[in-house]
Design a protein around this motif. Structure first.
Motif, PDB file in Angstrom:
ATOM      1  N   GLY A 296       0.774  -1.229   0.000  1.00 24.98           N
ATOM      2  CA  GLY A 296       0.000   0.000   0.000  1.00 24.98           C
ATOM      3  C   GLY A 296       0.802   1.273   0.000  1.00 24.98           C
ATOM      4  O   GLY A 296       0.257   2.352   0.238  1.00 24.98           O
ATOM      5  N   GLN A 297       2.114   1.198  -0.283  1.00 27.32           N
ATOM      6  CA  GLN A 297       2.935   2.403  -0.227  1.00 27.32           C
ATOM      7  C   GLN A 297       4.253   2.207  -0.959  1.00 27.32           C
ATOM      8  O   GLN A 297       4.566   1.117  -1.430  1.00 27.32           O
ATOM      9  CB  GLN A 297       3.208   2.776   1.220  1.00 27.32           C
ATOM     10  N   ARG A 298       5.034   3.294  -1.016  1.00 24.05           N
ATOM     11  CA  ARG A 298       6.343   3.237  -1.662  1.00 24.05           C
ATOM     12  C   ARG A 298       7.308   2.368  -0.855  1.00 24.05           C
ATOM     13  O   ARG A 298       7.314   2.378   0.367  1.00 24.05           O
ATOM     14  CB  ARG A 298       6.942   4.642  -1.781  1.00 24.05           C
ATOM     15  N   GLY A 299       8.125   1.643  -1.606  1.00 28.22           N
ATOM     16  CA  GLY A 299       9.179   0.848  -0.992  1.00 28.22           C
ATOM     17  C   GLY A 299      10.364   0.788  -1.925  1.00 28.22           C
ATOM     18  O   GLY A 299      10.327   1.284  -3.056  1.00 28.22           O
ATOM     19  N   ALA A 300      11.442   0.197  -1.462  1.00 25.34           N
ATOM     20  CA  ALA A 300      12.629   0.022  -2.293  1.00 25.34           C
ATOM     21  C   ALA A 300      13.383  -1.201  -1.815  1.00 25.34           C
ATOM     22  O   ALA A 300      13.365  -1.536  -0.621  1.00 25.34           O
ATOM     23  CB  ALA A 300      13.532   1.254  -2.235  1.00 25.34           C
ATOM     24  N   MET A 301      14.024  -1.869  -2.762  1.00 26.78           N
ATOM     25  CA  MET A 301      14.936  -2.948  -2.383  1.00 26.78           C
ATOM     26  C   MET A 301      16.362  -2.448  -2.559  1.00 26.78           C
ATOM     27  O   MET A 301      16.760  -2.031  -3.647  1.00 26.78           O
ATOM     28  CB  MET A 301      14.722  -4.222  -3.195  1.00 26.78           C
ATOM     29  N   ILE A 302      17.107  -2.491  -1.471  1.00 28.76           N
ATOM     30  CA  ILE A 302      18.519  -2.133  -1.483  1.00 28.76           C
ATOM     31  C   ILE A 302      19.306  -3.437  -1.431  1.00 28.76           C
ATOM     32  O   ILE A 302      19.210  -4.187  -0.461  1.00 28.76           O
ATOM     33  CB  ILE A 302      18.884  -1.241  -0.288  1.00 28.76           C
ATOM     34  N   SER A 303      20.054  -3.716  -2.495  1.00 31.17           N
ATOM     35  CA  SER A 303      20.843  -4.949  -2.576  1.00 31.17           C
ATOM     36  C   SER A 303      22.295  -4.624  -2.278  1.00 31.17           C
ATOM     37  O   SER A 303      22.898  -3.776  -2.926  1.00 31.17           O
ATOM     38  CB  SER A 303      20.720  -5.567  -3.974  1.00 31.17           C
ATOM     39  N   GLN A 304      22.837  -5.302  -1.272  1.00 26.84           N
ATOM     40  CA  GLN A 304      24.202  -5.055  -0.794  1.00 26.84           C
ATOM     41  C   GLN A 304      25.041  -6.310  -1.076  1.00 26.84           C
ATOM     42  O   GLN A 304      24.866  -7.348  -0.466  1.00 26.84           O
ATOM     43  CB  GLN A 304      24.163  -4.758   0.700  1.00 26.84           C
ATOM     44  N   LEU A 305      25.968  -6.183  -2.018  1.00 26.07           N
ATOM     45  CA  LEU A 305      26.721  -7.313  -2.555  1.00 26.07           C
ATOM     46  C   LEU A 305      28.160  -7.299  -2.039  1.00 26.07           C
ATOM     47  O   LEU A 305      28.821  -6.261  -2.052  1.00 26.07           O
ATOM     48  CB  LEU A 305      26.711  -7.227  -4.086  1.00 26.07           C
ATOM     49  N   PHE A 306      28.653  -8.464  -1.599  1.00 32.10           N
ATOM     50  CA  PHE A 306      30.040  -8.600  -1.168  1.00 32.10           C
ATOM     51  C   PHE A 306      30.661  -9.862  -1.773  1.00 32.10           C
ATOM     52  O   PHE A 306      29.956 -10.870  -1.976  1.00 32.10           O
ATOM     53  CB  PHE A 306      30.145  -8.710   0.353  1.00 32.10           C
ATOM     54  N   PRO A 307      31.970  -9.835  -2.062  1.00 27.91           N
ATOM     55  CA  PRO A 307      32.637 -11.066  -2.502  1.00 27.91           C
ATOM     56  C   PRO A 307      32.582 -12.130  -1.409  1.00 27.91           C
ATOM     57  O   PRO A 307      32.570 -11.813  -0.209  1.00 27.91           O
ATOM     58  CB  PRO A 307      34.089 -10.615  -2.743  1.00 27.91           C
ATOM     59  N   GLY A 308      32.560 -13.391  -1.828  1.00 31.54           N
ATOM     60  CA  GLY A 308      32.618 -14.488  -0.877  1.00 31.54           C
ATOM     61  C   GLY A 308      34.051 -14.894  -0.596  1.00 31.54           C
ATOM     62  O   GLY A 308      35.009 -14.156  -0.882  1.00 31.54           O
ATOM     63  N   ASP A 309      34.224 -16.079  -0.058  1.00 33.93           N
ATOM     64  CA  ASP A 309      35.562 -16.568   0.268  1.00 33.93           C
ATOM     65  C   ASP A 309      36.320 -17.035  -0.972  1.00 33.93           C
ATOM     66  O   ASP A 309      37.551 -16.987  -1.008  1.00 33.93           O
ATOM     67  CB  ASP A 309      35.475 -17.724   1.275  1.00 33.93           C
ATOM     68  N   LYS A 310      35.584 -17.482  -1.987  1.00 31.90           N
ATOM     69  CA  LYS A 310      36.208 -18.000  -3.198  1.00 31.90           C
ATOM     70  C   LYS A 310      35.820 -17.132  -4.389  1.00 31.90           C
ATOM     71  O   LYS A 310      34.820 -16.415  -4.348  1.00 31.90           O
ATOM     72  CB  LYS A 310      35.780 -19.449  -3.434  1.00 31.90           C
ATOM     73  N   VAL A 311      36.611 -17.235  -5.465  1.00 36.25           N
ATOM     74  CA  VAL A 311      36.423 -16.368  -6.619  1.00 36.25           C
ATOM     75  C   VAL A 311      35.036 -16.519  -7.243  1.00 36.25           C
ATOM     76  O   VAL A 311      34.491 -15.560  -7.801  1.00 36.25           O
ATOM     77  CB  VAL A 311      37.532 -16.631  -7.662  1.00 36.25           C
ATOM     78  N   GLY A 312      34.430 -17.686  -7.130  1.00 30.75           N
ATOM     79  CA  GLY A 312      33.128 -17.925  -7.741  1.00 30.75           C
ATOM     80  C   GLY A 312      31.965 -17.729  -6.801  1.00 30.75           C
ATOM     81  O   GLY A 312      30.845 -18.158  -7.105  1.00 30.75           O
ATOM     82  N   GLU A 313      32.192 -17.065  -5.666  1.00 29.49           N
ATOM     83  CA  GLU A 313      31.145 -16.913  -4.663  1.00 29.49           C
ATOM     84  C   GLU A 313      30.966 -15.446  -4.263  1.00 29.49           C
ATOM     85  O   GLU A 313      31.917 -14.667  -4.230  1.00 29.49           O
ATOM     86  CB  GLU A 313      31.483 -17.722  -3.411  1.00 29.49           C
ATOM     87  N   SER A 314      29.737 -15.104  -3.959  1.00 32.43           N
ATOM     88  CA  SER A 314      29.410 -13.800  -3.390  1.00 32.43           C
ATOM     89  C   SER A 314      28.185 -13.983  -2.511  1.00 32.43           C
ATOM     90  O   SER A 314      27.564 -15.047  -2.506  1.00 32.43           O
ATOM     91  CB  SER A 314      29.131 -12.766  -4.486  1.00 32.43           C
ATOM     92  N   TYR A 315      27.849 -12.956  -1.763  1.00 33.59           N
ATOM     93  CA  TYR A 315      26.596 -12.992  -1.019  1.00 33.59           C
ATOM     94  C   TYR A 315      25.974 -11.603  -1.044  1.00 33.59           C
ATOM     95  O   TYR A 315      26.674 -10.589  -1.057  1.00 33.59           O
ATOM     96  CB  TYR A 315      26.786 -13.496   0.408  1.00 33.59           C
ATOM     97  N   THR A 316      24.674 -11.578  -1.108  1.00 30.01           N
ATOM     98  CA  THR A 316      23.928 -10.327  -1.228  1.00 30.01           C
ATOM     99  C   THR A 316      22.871 -10.259  -0.135  1.00 30.01           C
ATOM    100  O   THR A 316      22.049 -11.164  -0.002  1.00 30.01           O
ATOM    101  CB  THR A 316      23.236 -10.229  -2.596  1.00 30.01           C
ATOM    102  N   THR A 317      22.907  -9.188   0.634  1.00 25.96           N
ATOM    103  CA  THR A 317      21.837  -8.923   1.590  1.00 25.96           C
ATOM    104  C   THR A 317      20.839  -7.992   0.931  1.00 25.96           C
ATOM    105  O   THR A 317      21.205  -6.932   0.414  1.00 25.96           O
ATOM    106  CB  THR A 317      22.374  -8.302   2.884  1.00 25.96           C
ATOM    107  N   GLN A 318      19.595  -8.408   0.915  1.00 24.34           N
ATOM    108  CA  GLN A 318      18.512  -7.607   0.358  1.00 24.34           C
ATOM    109  C   GLN A 318      17.752  -6.947   1.516  1.00 24.34           C
ATOM    110  O   GLN A 318      17.252  -7.632   2.400  1.00 24.34           O
ATOM    111  CB  GLN A 318      17.554  -8.477  -0.461  1.00 24.34           C
TER     112      GLN A 318
END
Length: 409
Positions: A296-318
């Motif tokens: 019922g109102q304005r919102g936004a998704m803020i995606s915060q991306l960081f590299p993981g421990d290995k080159v093929g990994e990352s994690y994102t907090t939404q």
């Protein structure tokens, strides 16, 4: 002045939409496939970008009250954020100055932190106030043993920190005036409705997707629809970019009714705030902000991306932030449905594709990837990654001083 810039960007989008055109990069750009798979380069990026440049570490509404805190680990650096009594934010190395044990974990509200190893106690402004069994331990200068401080900056309802306590790079200079534009979201006073963390592919593979509208009607045909737009104009502020669809129309959401607005027919002062911030706003090197309407109102998704421990990994907090906390059961349900939908889009489509892409690139049989003239956001992103990864500390100061001067003109 910020509204003037936002209006100018909107008029640019309207003009291109009316002409059925978009802004193109000068040429197709080739990026070595090893930029995604080289482990030595990955470690260098973590050190020279994520442990040296300002990072958006939290929306302000995650720490709304004095005493609120959050502990997190970024590329091996334990960080403690606190909302202090005067309302300011502190950013500290989350390590007891006795033996290095973290003094806090998770999040909560506390005026003091007591190390769980030997019981040393710190105020939430970092000051050491208690040495356990001080008489037995011996004389120490408590003022010299406070928690180590990181540079921190709060603006536009967002919090930045630099994970180098000796950094001389001004966070405001680094933002190139971009935070003044981000104030148009009006995040100050918003509420954090929900958050979660998703596993992703290589951090640059993941971030490419936030800078790319080209894939929307293909990859997201089952979620957004195959007739979804695939063009974007890019507006750069140093390494930070906003991308938005060139169109003379916009959708104004009001309650349960969607109304199409002809922006050409509106005077500048009639342009709604949500139109001025449409599209995706990225903060280099790891943030994406997109507006949505749910609950019922304005919102936004803020995606915060960081590299993981290995080159093929990352994690994102939404982070799903909302103008006000939904009150009715129907609005709460609607907000959850919107957030859950976005999880499916990112986890099952964007990141699942990125993981397959990374696995294929690791074969080493493809030497380059391409960014077309219609993918200028990705081109600019990779150029900045390479430039800043290889810049010395002194060169960083020069780069962003020059960008700040240009932004002020």
């Amino acid at each position: 002045m910020s509204r003037d810039k936002l209006i100018a960007m909107t008029r640019n989008l309207v003009a291109h939409g009316a002409a059925d055109t978009m802004e193109y990069a000068d040429e197709v750009v080739r990026v070595p496939a090893s930029a995604y798979t080289d482990e030595a380069l990955f470690e260098l990026e973590k050190r020279n970008i994520f442990r040296r440049l300002p990072l958006m570490v939290a929306p302000s509404c995650e720490l709304p009250n004095p005493g609120d805190y959050k502990a997190m680990d970024i590329c091996g650096v334990p960080l403690l954020l606190t909302r202090q009594r005067d309302g300011s934010v502190g950013a500290f190395l989350n390590m007891c100055t006795h033996r290095g044990n973290p003094v806090a974990s998770g999040s909560g509200n506390a005026s003091r932190f007591t190390c769980g190893y030997h019981g040393w106690t710190f105020k939430n402004d970092g000051d050491l106030v208690g040495v356990a069994s001080a008489k037995d331990f011996g004389a120490v200068d408590k003022a010299a043993l406070c928690l180590k401080r990181f540079p921190v900056y709060e603006s536009a309802g967002l919090i930045w920190a630099t994970l180098d306590p000796d950094s001389k790079l001004s966070i405001a200079d680094y933002l190139c005036g971009y935070d003044e534009l981000l104030k148009a979201f009006e995040f100050d006073g918003w509420t954090l409705f929900a958050q979660r963390t998703l596993a992703g592919p290589n951090w640059k593979t993941a971030y490419d997707g936030y800078l790319d509208f080209y894939h929307l009607p293909v990859l997201h045909a089952n979620t957004f629809g195959s007739d979804f737009y695939n063009r974007a104009n890019y507006f750069a502020f140093g390494p930070h970019q906003r991308l938005s669809t060139p169109s003379k129309f916009a959708i104004k959401v009001s309650g349960e009714d969607d109304q199409q607005m002809d922006l050409e027919a509106l005077a500048d002062e009639e342009l709604p705030q949500e139109v001025l911030v449409q599209g995706v706003w990225t903060i280099f090197p790891h943030i994406s902000i997109a507006s949505f309407y749910g609950g019922g109102q304005r919102g936004a998704m803020i995606s915060q991306l960081f590299p993981g421990d290995k080159v093929g990994e990352s994690y994102t907090t939404q982070f799903y932030v909302m103008e006000n906390r939904p009150e009715t059961e129907a609005d709460v349900k609607s907000a959850h449905e919107q957030f859950d939908f976005l999880e499916v889009v990112v986890r099952d489509e964007d990141y699942a594709t990125g993981k397959r892409q990374h696995q294929a690139l690791q074969s080493g049989l493809m030497k380059e990837v391409l960014f077309g003239r219609n993918e200028r956001g990705g081109q600019v992103f990779h150029q900045w990654v390479e430039r800043l990864t290889n810049a010395s500390d002194a060169e960083l100061l020069d780069i962003f001083a020059a960008e700040q001067r240009e932004a002020a003109e």
